[in-house]
Design a protein around this motif. Sequence first.
Motif, PDB file in Angstrom:
ATOM      1  N   LYS A 236       1.186  -1.232   0.243  1.00 19.32           N
ATOM      2  CA  LYS A 236      -0.055  -0.360   0.028  1.00 19.32           C
ATOM      3  C   LYS A 236       1.052   0.905   0.031  1.00 19.32           C
ATOM      4  N   ALA A 237       2.135   0.938   1.042  1.00 19.10           N
ATOM      5  CA  ALA A 237       2.411   2.489   0.647  1.00 19.10           C
ATOM      6  C   ALA A 237       3.707   2.992  -1.096  1.00 19.10           C
ATOM      7  N   LEU A 238       3.981   1.959  -1.024  1.00 15.75           N
ATOM      8  CA  LEU A 238       4.700   1.675  -1.980  1.00 15.75           C
ATOM      9  C   LEU A 238       3.714   2.326  -3.424  1.00 15.75           C
ATOM     10  N   SER A 239       2.725   1.785  -3.924  1.00 16.89           N
ATOM     11  CA  SER A 239       1.866   1.941  -4.429  1.00 16.89           C
ATOM     12  C   SER A 239       1.502   3.201  -4.084  1.00 16.89           C
ATOM     13  N   MET A 240       0.892   4.020  -3.120  1.00 18.66           N
ATOM     14  CA  MET A 240       0.860   5.372  -2.676  1.00 18.66           C
ATOM     15  C   MET A 240       2.111   6.033  -3.253  1.00 18.66           C
ATOM     16  N   LYS A 241       2.981   5.470  -3.241  1.00 19.71           N
ATOM     17  CA  LYS A 241       3.959   6.948  -3.992  1.00 19.71           C
ATOM     18  C   LYS A 241       4.205   6.380  -5.004  1.00 19.71           C
ATOM     19  N   LEU A 242       4.150   5.609  -5.107  1.00 22.40           N
ATOM     20  CA  LEU A 242       4.480   5.601  -6.671  1.00 22.40           C
ATOM     21  C   LEU A 242       3.366   5.951  -7.799  1.00 22.40           C
ATOM     22  N   LYS A 243       2.270   6.170  -7.221  1.00 20.07           N
ATOM     23  CA  LYS A 243       0.830   7.177  -7.493  1.00 20.07           C
ATOM     24  C   LYS A 243       1.832   8.975  -7.647  1.00 20.07           C
TER      25      LYS A 243
END
Length: 159
Positions: A46-53
């Motif tokens: 979740k944290a990395l996907s939010m950052k990748l957005k």
Amino acid sequence: MNLDFLNNISDTSRHNLFFVQCQADSLTGVIAKLEIDGVRVINIGKALSMKLKEVKSTRFINIESQEFLYELIEKQSKEIIKDKPRVVAIYNLGILFEPILSLEAEKILKDISKNIALIILWEHQFSPPGILHWGKQQDQYNLNFSDIILMKVNLQHEI
């Protein structure tokens, strides 16, 4: 929950890497108990996907992802036992296998575990001496920690 295993954390150990094999239905309970005992728990996917957005260009996505992981874990880690290295628990690591990120997940986690005790909450298969398999393609998607001491912790029975 008995966190006696945290006494095995040492600033002289090369790696402080632990894992808890959870069932999908027990993961929430394990997370809650760790948090009650002061251990911060990070949903890496979740944290990395939010950052990748937020990433505008994929040109340096590998470097940005690695830096983000190091910073996230560093900031979330916490001293649980006085004079012992800081601790953090992580789960939902499937995103680390994404080909576009080209991450060396094992290397990253090993590097981090030199300074911060990592507790991996793992819902998938485990093969001794230290291979964590993910999904149905076990040979392709795994974290191989067989070259270091990966300490398995049994917390489900203590909840």
